[in-house]
Structures are given as structure tokens and as C-alpha cells.
Design a protein around this motif. Structure first.
Motif, short mmCIF file in Angstrom:
data_model
loop_
_atom_site.label_atom_id
_atom_site.label_comp_id
_atom_site.label_asym_id
_atom_site.label_seq_id
_atom_site.Cartn_x
_atom_site.Cartn_y
_atom_site.Cartn_z
N ASP A 154 0.84 -1.19 0.00
CA ASP A 154 0.00 0.00 0.00
C ASP A 154 0.88 1.25 0.00
O ASP A 154 2.08 1.17 -0.21
CB ASP A 154 -0.98 -0.03 1.18
CG ASP A 154 -0.31 -0.55 2.45
OD1 ASP A 154 0.94 -0.57 2.47
OD2 ASP A 154 -1.02 -0.93 3.39
N MET A 155 0.29 2.40 0.23
CA MET A 155 1.04 3.66 0.22
C MET A 155 2.17 3.63 1.24
O MET A 155 2.00 3.17 2.36
CB MET A 155 0.10 4.83 0.56
CG MET A 155 -0.67 5.34 -0.63
SD MET A 155 0.42 6.30 -1.72
CE MET A 155 -0.64 6.41 -3.16
N ALA A 156 3.32 4.12 0.82
CA ALA A 156 4.49 4.16 1.70
C ALA A 156 5.30 5.38 1.29
O ALA A 156 5.16 5.88 0.17
CB ALA A 156 5.31 2.89 1.54
N PRO A 157 6.18 5.86 2.18
CA PRO A 157 7.07 6.95 1.76
C PRO A 157 7.86 6.54 0.52
O PRO A 157 8.20 5.37 0.36
CB PRO A 157 8.00 7.13 2.97
CG PRO A 157 7.23 6.58 4.13
CD PRO A 157 6.40 5.46 3.57
N VAL A 190 4.98 15.58 1.24
CA VAL A 190 5.77 14.34 1.36
C VAL A 190 5.35 13.41 0.23
O VAL A 190 4.17 13.10 0.07
CB VAL A 190 5.53 13.65 2.72
CG1 VAL A 190 6.32 12.36 2.80
CG2 VAL A 190 5.89 14.59 3.85
N LEU A 191 6.32 12.96 -0.57
CA LEU A 191 5.99 12.06 -1.67
C LEU A 191 5.76 10.65 -1.13
O LEU A 191 6.56 10.11 -0.38
CB LEU A 191 7.12 12.05 -2.71
CG LEU A 191 7.22 13.31 -3.57
CD1 LEU A 191 8.43 13.22 -4.48
CD2 LEU A 191 5.96 13.52 -4.41
N GLN A 192 4.64 10.09 -1.54
CA GLN A 192 4.26 8.72 -1.17
C GLN A 192 4.17 7.91 -2.46
O GLN A 192 3.86 8.45 -3.51
CB GLN A 192 2.89 8.72 -0.49
CG GLN A 192 2.81 9.58 0.75
CD GLN A 192 3.24 8.83 1.99
OE1 GLN A 192 2.98 7.63 2.13
NE2 GLN A 192 3.92 9.51 2.87
N ARG A 193 4.42 6.62 -2.33
CA ARG A 193 4.34 5.78 -3.52
C ARG A 193 3.56 4.52 -3.19
O ARG A 193 3.53 4.03 -2.07
CB ARG A 193 5.74 5.39 -4.02
CG ARG A 193 6.57 4.56 -3.04
CD ARG A 193 7.06 3.25 -3.61
NE ARG A 193 7.10 2.23 -2.59
CZ ARG A 193 8.16 1.91 -1.85
NH1 ARG A 193 9.30 2.53 -2.01
NH2 ARG A 193 8.09 0.95 -0.95
N GLN A 194 2.91 4.01 -4.25
CA GLN A 194 2.25 2.71 -4.14
C GLN A 194 2.61 1.91 -5.39
O GLN A 194 2.35 2.37 -6.51
CB GLN A 194 0.75 2.86 -4.02
CG GLN A 194 0.05 1.49 -3.88
CD GLN A 194 -1.42 1.63 -3.53
OE1 GLN A 194 -2.01 2.69 -3.69
NE2 GLN A 194 -2.01 0.54 -3.07
N VAL A 195 3.22 0.77 -5.18
CA VAL A 195 3.57 -0.11 -6.28
C VAL A 195 2.43 -1.10 -6.45
O VAL A 195 2.03 -1.77 -5.51
CB VAL A 195 4.90 -0.85 -6.01
CG1 VAL A 195 5.28 -1.72 -7.20
CG2 VAL A 195 6.02 0.16 -5.71
#
Length: 134
Positions: free
Chosen positions: A18-21, A124-129
């Protein structure tokens, strides 16, 4: 010429899924089967960020070369991060691709493309793969 090797990707697990830094580690687990032995198999990882007419390719390293036997196999690999710190936020705040490619020697056998969404959450940039099998 390159011989085509049949590869069946059975499952992919991503942690975190899920979403993470954006700079958080990512563990990738792939269960796969191959139709023949691979003598010099290695996985290579990269992140591709596209923005307008610019494409940035960030190489995230590779596994050591090993022999992979015909049949069921597993990859477990931890990326320290997706290598994007220092890139322009404009470039990142978008959709990218995390690519995991299996090579046998110089020949690419299979490429797994994981769409990666990057969002700016309060600066803050968050990413979800995203798991391509789900």
C-alpha cells in the motif's frame, strides 16, 4: 539468436503493497516456473519515470547470477528504495514503472512491469507499487 524461454509467473508479493514513503524499502517476491534450465539467470531492477518528453531510467541493481532449474522457482529481493530521491518532484508526482527483468546471460527472458503511483501528501511524496497480477 535468443531462444524464447517459457516463463510462468505464478504470484507476485510486494511489501509494502500500500502507500508508503517514496524512499521506503520494497521487498519483491515472485514465484515463477521456467520451461528449461537457465545457466546464468539474474534479475535486474529499474524504475522508469516519464514526464512530458523526459524519461528517466534509474537502475536499481541486480541479483547475482545463478543457475535456475527447470520448474518452480522463487525470487525474493529487497530494494533499499526506488532510487528517486533528488529527482524533480514534477517528474515524480506522476505514474512510473518499476521493472523487474529476468535475464539468462545477455538475453531478457521476461519483464514484469509494476505501475507505481506517486502522490504528494502534504509535501511528502508517497508511492504505491501496484501488483500486476491483482
Amino acid at each position: 539468436g535468443a531462444m524464447a524461454v517459457e516463463v510462468d509467473v505464478r504470484s507476485i508479493e510486494l511489501d509494502p503493497s500500500d502507500m508508503a514513503p517514496i524512499d521506503a524499502p520494497l521487498e519483491i517476491k515472485v514465484q515463477f516456473s521456467v520451461a528449461k534450465d537457465l545457466k546464468c539467470a539474474r534479475w535486474k531492477f529499474k524504475y522508469v519515470a516519464d514526464h512530458a518528453h523526459k524519461r528517466h531510467v534509474i537502475h536499481l541493481g541486480e541479483t547475482d547470477a545463478v543457475s535456475v532449474e527447470k520448474g518452480e522457482n522463487a525470487l525474493v529481493h529487497k530494494l533499499d528504495n526506488i532510487g528517486v530521491e533528488g529527482l524533480d518532484k514534477e517528474l515524480l508526482n506522476n505514474v512510473g514503472l518499476l521493472l523487474a527483468s529476468l535475464y539468462d546471460g545477455a538475453d531478457e527472458v521476461i519483464q514484469i512491469s509494476m505501475v507505481t503511483q506517486v502522490l504528494d501528501r502534504d509535501g511528502v511524496l508517497q508511492r504505491q507499487v501496484l501488483n500486476p497480477l491483482e
